[in-house]
Design a protein around this motif. Structure first.
Motif, PDB file in Angstrom:
ATOM      1  N   GLU A  17       0.115  28.872 -24.398  1.00 40.95           N
ATOM      2  CA  GLU A  17      -1.185  28.408 -23.938  1.00 40.95           C
ATOM      3  C   GLU A  17      -2.164  28.326 -25.105  1.00 40.95           C
ATOM      4  OE1 GLU A  17      -2.451  29.642 -19.637  1.00 40.95           O
ATOM      5  OE2 GLU A  17      -1.580  31.392 -20.658  1.00 40.95           O
ATOM      6  N   ILE A  18      -3.084  27.360 -24.995  1.00 43.90           N
ATOM      7  CA  ILE A  18      -4.162  27.237 -25.968  1.00 43.90           C
ATOM      8  C   ILE A  18      -5.491  27.174 -25.214  1.00 43.90           C
ATOM      9  CG2 ILE A  18      -2.773  26.103 -27.746  1.00 43.90           C
ATOM     10  CD1 ILE A  18      -4.141  23.449 -26.894  1.00 43.90           C
ATOM     11  N   ALA A  19      -6.554  27.505 -25.905  1.00 44.82           N
ATOM     12  CA  ALA A  19      -7.900  27.388 -25.359  1.00 44.82           C
ATOM     13  C   ALA A  19      -8.562  26.179 -26.011  1.00 44.82           C
ATOM     14  CB  ALA A  19      -8.699  28.654 -25.654  1.00 44.82           C
ATOM     15  N   ILE A  20      -9.240  25.389 -25.204  1.00 43.62           N
ATOM     16  CA  ILE A  20      -9.967  24.231 -25.706  1.00 43.62           C
ATOM     17  C   ILE A  20     -11.456  24.519 -25.572  1.00 43.62           C
ATOM     18  CG2 ILE A  20     -10.456  21.779 -25.396  1.00 43.62           C
ATOM     19  CD1 ILE A  20      -7.637  21.566 -24.112  1.00 43.62           C
ATOM     20  N   LEU A  21     -12.138  24.560 -26.701  1.00 46.20           N
ATOM     21  CA  LEU A  21     -13.591  24.702 -26.689  1.00 46.20           C
ATOM     22  C   LEU A  21     -14.144  23.317 -26.366  1.00 46.20           C
ATOM     23  CD1 LEU A  21     -16.134  26.451 -27.215  1.00 46.20           C
ATOM     24  CD2 LEU A  21     -15.980  25.710 -29.600  1.00 46.20           C
ATOM     25  N   ASN A  22     -14.421  23.092 -25.095  1.00 47.87           N
ATOM     26  CA  ASN A  22     -14.832  21.772 -24.645  1.00 47.87           C
ATOM     27  C   ASN A  22     -16.312  21.520 -24.887  1.00 47.87           C
ATOM     28  OD1 ASN A  22     -13.389  19.522 -23.093  1.00 47.87           O
ATOM     29  ND2 ASN A  22     -15.352  19.648 -22.069  1.00 47.87           N
ATOM     30  N   ASP A  23     -17.117  22.578 -24.809  1.00 48.78           N
ATOM     31  CA  ASP A  23     -18.554  22.426 -24.962  1.00 48.78           C
ATOM     32  C   ASP A  23     -19.118  23.573 -25.790  1.00 48.78           C
ATOM     33  OD1 ASP A  23     -18.447  20.411 -22.809  1.00 48.78           O
ATOM     34  OD2 ASP A  23     -18.243  22.145 -21.496  1.00 48.78           O
ATOM     35  N   LEU A  24     -20.081  23.254 -26.609  1.00 49.87           N
ATOM     36  CA  LEU A  24     -20.901  24.246 -27.290  1.00 49.87           C
ATOM     37  C   LEU A  24     -22.260  23.589 -27.472  1.00 49.87           C
ATOM     38  CD1 LEU A  24     -19.987  26.747 -29.956  1.00 49.87           C
ATOM     39  CD2 LEU A  24     -22.119  25.492 -30.174  1.00 49.87           C
ATOM     40  N   PHE A  25     -23.266  24.145 -26.814  1.00 50.31           N
ATOM     41  CA  PHE A  25     -24.586  23.521 -26.823  1.00 50.31           C
ATOM     42  C   PHE A  25     -25.660  24.587 -26.929  1.00 50.31           C
ATOM     43  CE2 PHE A  25     -28.402  22.091 -24.515  1.00 50.31           C
ATOM     44  CZ  PHE A  25     -28.723  20.964 -25.258  1.00 50.31           C
ATOM     45  N   VAL A  26     -26.662  24.306 -27.752  1.00 48.53           N
ATOM     46  CA  VAL A  26     -27.838  25.152 -27.885  1.00 48.53           C
ATOM     47  C   VAL A  26     -29.058  24.270 -27.623  1.00 48.53           C
ATOM     48  CG1 VAL A  26     -29.190  26.611 -29.445  1.00 48.53           C
ATOM     49  CG2 VAL A  26     -26.679  26.659 -29.552  1.00 48.53           C
ATOM     50  N   ALA A  27     -29.951  24.745 -26.774  1.00 50.87           N
ATOM     51  CA  ALA A  27     -31.170  23.988 -26.463  1.00 50.87           C
ATOM     52  C   ALA A  27     -31.933  23.704 -27.753  1.00 50.87           C
ATOM     53  CB  ALA A  27     -32.037  24.778 -25.495  1.00 50.87           C
ATOM     54  N   PRO A  28     -32.520  22.515 -27.852  1.00 47.94           N
ATOM     55  CA  PRO A  28     -33.203  22.135 -29.098  1.00 47.94           C
ATOM     56  C   PRO A  28     -34.226  23.153 -29.607  1.00 47.94           C
ATOM     57  CG  PRO A  28     -33.029  20.240 -27.650  1.00 47.94           C
ATOM     58  CD  PRO A  28     -32.549  21.435 -26.862  1.00 47.94           C
ATOM     59  N   ASP A  29     -34.979  23.774 -28.715  1.00 51.38           N
ATOM     60  CA  ASP A  29     -36.004  24.720 -29.163  1.00 51.38           C
ATOM     61  C   ASP A  29     -35.433  26.070 -29.597  1.00 51.38           C
ATOM     62  OD1 ASP A  29     -35.308  25.401 -26.551  1.00 51.38           O
ATOM     63  OD2 ASP A  29     -37.348  25.895 -25.951  1.00 51.38           O
ATOM     64  N   ALA A  30     -34.128  26.261 -29.432  1.00 48.61           N
ATOM     65  CA  ALA A  30     -33.482  27.520 -29.840  1.00 48.61           C
ATOM     66  C   ALA A  30     -32.578  27.342 -31.054  1.00 48.61           C
ATOM     67  CB  ALA A  30     -32.689  28.092 -28.674  1.00 48.61           C
ATOM     68  N   ARG A  31     -32.525  26.145 -31.597  1.00 45.65           N
ATOM     69  CA  ARG A  31     -31.647  25.893 -32.738  1.00 45.65           C
ATOM     70  C   ARG A  31     -32.187  26.544 -34.004  1.00 45.65           C
ATOM     71  NH1 ARG A  31     -30.469  19.775 -30.818  1.00 45.65           N
ATOM     72  NH2 ARG A  31     -29.190  20.397 -29.044  1.00 45.65           N
ATOM     73  N   GLY A  32     -31.290  26.825 -34.931  1.00 47.03           N
ATOM     74  CA  GLY A  32     -31.677  27.443 -36.189  1.00 47.03           C
ATOM     75  C   GLY A  32     -31.698  28.958 -36.131  1.00 47.03           C
ATOM     76  N   LYS A  33     -31.264  29.528 -35.018  1.00 48.09           N
ATOM     77  CA  LYS A  33     -31.256  30.983 -34.839  1.00 48.09           C
ATOM     78  C   LYS A  33     -29.837  31.554 -34.819  1.00 48.09           C
ATOM     79  CE  LYS A  33     -35.416  30.857 -31.953  1.00 48.09           C
ATOM     80  NZ  LYS A  33     -35.960  31.218 -30.632  1.00 48.09           N
ATOM     81  N   LYS A  34     -28.868  30.735 -35.198  1.00 44.20           N
ATOM     82  CA  LYS A  34     -27.459  31.129 -35.234  1.00 44.20           C
ATOM     83  C   LYS A  34     -26.864  31.376 -33.841  1.00 44.20           C
ATOM     84  CE  LYS A  34     -27.579  32.746 -39.958  1.00 44.20           C
ATOM     85  NZ  LYS A  34     -26.924  31.659 -40.601  1.00 44.20           N
ATOM     86  N   VAL A  35     -27.495  30.808 -32.815  1.00 42.95           N
ATOM     87  CA  VAL A  35     -26.994  30.935 -31.456  1.00 42.95           C
ATOM     88  C   VAL A  35     -25.648  30.222 -31.328  1.00 42.95           C
ATOM     89  CG1 VAL A  35     -27.457  30.390 -29.022  1.00 42.95           C
ATOM     90  CG2 VAL A  35     -29.314  31.175 -30.507  1.00 42.95           C
ATOM     91  N   GLY A  36     -25.520  29.047 -31.946  1.00 43.96           N
ATOM     92  CA  GLY A  36     -24.246  28.324 -31.911  1.00 43.96           C
ATOM     93  C   GLY A  36     -23.128  29.141 -32.530  1.00 43.96           C
ATOM     94  N   GLU A  37     -23.412  29.800 -33.641  1.00 44.57           N
ATOM     95  CA  GLU A  37     -22.408  30.667 -34.271  1.00 44.57           C
ATOM     96  C   GLU A  37     -21.991  31.793 -33.335  1.00 44.57           C
ATOM     97  OE1 GLU A  37     -23.218  32.230 -38.182  1.00 44.57           O
ATOM     98  OE2 GLU A  37     -24.098  30.328 -38.832  1.00 44.57           O
TER      99      GLU A  37
END
Length: 149
Positions: A77-97
């Motif tokens: 089995e594999i996992a597919i990261l289908n979505d990764l989204f950070v709201a525009p006003d929260a970007r730059g805070k390493k939330v995506g990481e």
């Protein structure tokens, strides 16, 4: 804080998913009933997929979605990261990481052979994140990435 989605998150997550689907990817707005049913399906059947949310001061500011399938070539089995989204006003805070790391850790500790994902050629911010996290491109049509375990 990064955590798994729960029933109380559904309405706020629907709002984030619309930002992702309609505002970011410019796709037609899906019916709210369908989005709600998808979220609830994953809550009821975590063997099909799982969603994580990033929360700050009681507000959801990002999400990631993993779906699970098989790889014939790996016979696992594999996992597919289908979505990764950070709201525009929260970007730059390493939330995506943080969302990425939570998804990767989940995939690894649950025994998946790899976590794969793809992004568009012109999504340079995502490419930068994925390469920083150790992803390797695996396809020339789409930018496919993978980390094997």
């Amino acid at each position: 804080m990064i955590r798994r989605v729960n029933e109380k998150d559904v309405d706020a997550l629907i709002h984030l998913m619309y930002q992702y689907i309609v505002d970011f990817y410019r796709r037609p707005r899906p019916d709210e009933k369908d989005v709600r049913e998808l979220i609830k399906l994953l809550l009821i059947h975590p063997e099909r997929g799982i969603q994580f949310v990033a929360e700050e001061d009681g507000k959801l500011i990002g999400f990631s979605t993993l779906y699970f399938t098989f790889s014939t070539t790996r016979v696992k089995e594999i996992a597919i990261l289908n979505d990764l989204f950070v709201a525009p006003d929260a970007r730059g805070k390493k939330v995506g990481e943080q969302l990425f790391k939570e998804s990767l850790t989940f995939s690894k500790i649950h025994g998946y052979a790899a976590m794969t994902w793809e992004t568009a050629h012109d999504n340079y911010h995502a490419q930068s994140l994925y390469e920083k996290m150790g992803g390797k491109q695996t396809n020339s049509e789409w930018l496919n990435y993978e980390i094997s375990f």
